[in-house]
Design a protein around this motif. Structure first.
Motif, PDB file in Angstrom:
ATOM      1  N   MET A   1      16.197 -14.443   8.273  1.00  0.00           N
ATOM      2  CA  MET A   1      15.688 -13.092   8.289  1.00  0.00           C
ATOM      3  C   MET A   1      14.385 -13.080   9.084  1.00  0.00           C
ATOM      4  O   MET A   1      13.552 -13.957   8.910  1.00  0.00           O
ATOM      5  N   GLY A   2      14.210 -12.062   9.906  1.00  0.00           N
ATOM      6  CA  GLY A   2      12.971 -11.884  10.646  1.00  0.00           C
ATOM      7  C   GLY A   2      11.967 -11.078   9.843  1.00  0.00           C
ATOM      8  O   GLY A   2      12.231 -10.664   8.717  1.00  0.00           O
ATOM      9  N   ALA A   3      10.814 -10.817  10.413  1.00  0.00           N
ATOM     10  CA  ALA A   3       9.733 -10.123   9.707  1.00  0.00           C
ATOM     11  C   ALA A   3      10.144  -8.739   9.235  1.00  0.00           C
ATOM     12  O   ALA A   3       9.829  -8.352   8.104  1.00  0.00           O
ATOM     13  N   ASN A   4      10.862  -7.982  10.054  1.00  0.00           N
ATOM     14  CA  ASN A   4      11.269  -6.637   9.646  1.00  0.00           C
ATOM     15  C   ASN A   4      12.274  -6.684   8.497  1.00  0.00           C
ATOM     16  O   ASN A   4      12.197  -5.886   7.561  1.00  0.00           O
ATOM     17  N   ALA A   5      13.216  -7.622   8.556  1.00  0.00           N
ATOM     18  CA  ALA A   5      14.203  -7.763   7.479  1.00  0.00           C
ATOM     19  C   ALA A   5      13.531  -8.247   6.193  1.00  0.00           C
ATOM     20  O   ALA A   5      13.882  -7.799   5.097  1.00  0.00           O
ATOM     21  N   ILE A   6      12.571  -9.152   6.333  1.00  0.00           N
ATOM     22  CA  ILE A   6      11.821  -9.631   5.162  1.00  0.00           C
ATOM     23  C   ILE A   6      11.064  -8.473   4.528  1.00  0.00           C
ATOM     24  O   ILE A   6      11.069  -8.301   3.315  1.00  0.00           O
ATOM     25  N   ALA A   7      10.423  -7.662   5.362  1.00  0.00           N
ATOM     26  CA  ALA A   7       9.665  -6.510   4.857  1.00  0.00           C
ATOM     27  C   ALA A   7      10.575  -5.557   4.107  1.00  0.00           C
ATOM     28  O   ALA A   7      10.223  -5.079   3.019  1.00  0.00           O
ATOM     29  N   LYS A   8      11.730  -5.290   4.654  1.00  0.00           N
ATOM     30  CA  LYS A   8      12.676  -4.385   3.988  1.00  0.00           C
ATOM     31  C   LYS A   8      13.144  -4.982   2.662  1.00  0.00           C
ATOM     32  O   LYS A   8      13.237  -4.287   1.651  1.00  0.00           O
ATOM     33  N   PHE A   9      13.442  -6.286   2.652  1.00  0.00           N
ATOM     34  CA  PHE A   9      13.897  -6.967   1.445  1.00  0.00           C
ATOM     35  C   PHE A   9      12.832  -6.936   0.350  1.00  0.00           C
ATOM     36  O   PHE A   9      13.141  -6.707  -0.818  1.00  0.00           O
ATOM     37  N   LEU A  10      11.570  -7.155   0.737  1.00  0.00           N
ATOM     38  CA  LEU A  10      10.473  -7.185  -0.237  1.00  0.00           C
ATOM     39  C   LEU A  10       9.931  -5.805  -0.577  1.00  0.00           C
ATOM     40  O   LEU A  10       9.207  -5.645  -1.557  1.00  0.00           O
ATOM     41  N   GLY A  11      10.226  -4.822   0.264  1.00  0.00           N
ATOM     42  CA  GLY A  11       9.710  -3.474   0.032  1.00  0.00           C
ATOM     43  C   GLY A  11       8.262  -3.327   0.457  1.00  0.00           C
ATOM     44  O   GLY A  11       7.499  -2.587  -0.172  1.00  0.00           O
ATOM     45  N   VAL A  12       7.887  -4.051   1.506  1.00  0.00           N
ATOM     46  CA  VAL A  12       6.521  -3.979   2.030  1.00  0.00           C
ATOM     47  C   VAL A  12       6.592  -3.712   3.532  1.00  0.00           C
ATOM     48  O   VAL A  12       7.676  -3.647   4.099  1.00  0.00           O
ATOM     49  N   THR A  13       5.441  -3.598   4.165  1.00  0.00           N
ATOM     50  CA  THR A  13       5.421  -3.394   5.611  1.00  0.00           C
ATOM     51  C   THR A  13       5.495  -4.747   6.332  1.00  0.00           C
ATOM     52  O   THR A  13       5.193  -5.787   5.737  1.00  0.00           O
ATOM     53  N   SER A  14       5.870  -4.718   7.593  1.00  0.00           N
ATOM     54  CA  SER A  14       5.925  -5.964   8.361  1.00  0.00           C
ATOM     55  C   SER A  14       4.529  -6.559   8.524  1.00  0.00           C
ATOM     56  O   SER A  14       4.372  -7.776   8.576  1.00  0.00           O
ATOM     57  N   ARG A  15       3.522  -5.718   8.558  1.00  0.00           N
ATOM     58  CA  ARG A  15       2.140  -6.214   8.632  1.00  0.00           C
ATOM     59  C   ARG A  15       1.800  -7.035   7.387  1.00  0.00           C
ATOM     60  O   ARG A  15       1.142  -8.072   7.469  1.00  0.00           O
ATOM     61  N   GLN A  16       2.246  -6.591   6.228  1.00  0.00           N
ATOM     62  CA  GLN A  16       2.006  -7.338   4.994  1.00  0.00           C
ATOM     63  C   GLN A  16       2.759  -8.662   5.003  1.00  0.00           C
ATOM     64  O   GLN A  16       2.263  -9.666   4.491  1.00  0.00           O
ATOM     65  N   VAL A  17       3.953  -8.670   5.593  1.00  0.00           N
ATOM     66  CA  VAL A  17       4.716  -9.915   5.717  1.00  0.00           C
ATOM     67  C   VAL A  17       3.921 -10.921   6.549  1.00  0.00           C
ATOM     68  O   VAL A  17       3.789 -12.084   6.163  1.00  0.00           O
ATOM     69  N   TYR A  18       3.386 -10.486   7.683  1.00  0.00           N
ATOM     70  CA  TYR A  18       2.598 -11.383   8.521  1.00  0.00           C
ATOM     71  C   TYR A  18       1.360 -11.883   7.784  1.00  0.00           C
ATOM     72  O   TYR A  18       0.987 -13.042   7.890  1.00  0.00           O
ATOM     73  N   ARG A  19       0.730 -11.029   7.004  1.00  0.00           N
ATOM     74  CA  ARG A  19      -0.453 -11.440   6.248  1.00  0.00           C
ATOM     75  C   ARG A  19      -0.080 -12.505   5.211  1.00  0.00           C
ATOM     76  O   ARG A  19      -0.796 -13.486   5.027  1.00  0.00           O
ATOM     77  N   LEU A  20       1.060 -12.330   4.545  1.00  0.00           N
ATOM     78  CA  LEU A  20       1.514 -13.303   3.560  1.00  0.00           C
ATOM     79  C   LEU A  20       1.879 -14.641   4.205  1.00  0.00           C
ATOM     80  O   LEU A  20       1.609 -15.703   3.641  1.00  0.00           O
ATOM     81  N   THR A  21       2.467 -14.580   5.380  1.00  0.00           N
ATOM     82  CA  THR A  21       2.869 -15.828   6.044  1.00  0.00           C
ATOM     83  C   THR A  21       1.672 -16.555   6.630  1.00  0.00           C
ATOM     84  O   THR A  21       1.567 -17.773   6.484  1.00  0.00           O
TER      85      THR A  21
END
Length: 53
Positions: free
Chosen positions: A1-21
């Motif tokens: 899964m890429g950042a956008n798919a991860i964001a959708k799965f977690l219910g957050v924004t892609s920016r938050q995904v990058y911050r978490l990673t």
């Protein structure tokens, strides 16, 4: 899964995904320079976070 798919799965924004990673707070790996993660790893991580709360 890429950042956008991860964001959708977690219910957050892609920016938050990058911050978490970038903070190494979420299980992830780089795939061709892009952030990626396995759904099973994310599900396990979420269960661990829930149990720790």
């Amino acid at each position: 899964m890429g950042a956008n798919a991860i964001a959708k799965f977690l219910g957050v924004t892609s920016r938050q995904v990058y911050r978490l990673t970038y903070g190494d707070l979420m299980p992830h790996f780089k795939l061709g320079g892009s952030v990626a993660a396995r759904r099973s790893s994310l599900t396990k991580w979420m269960a661990e976070q829930e149990a720790a709360s």
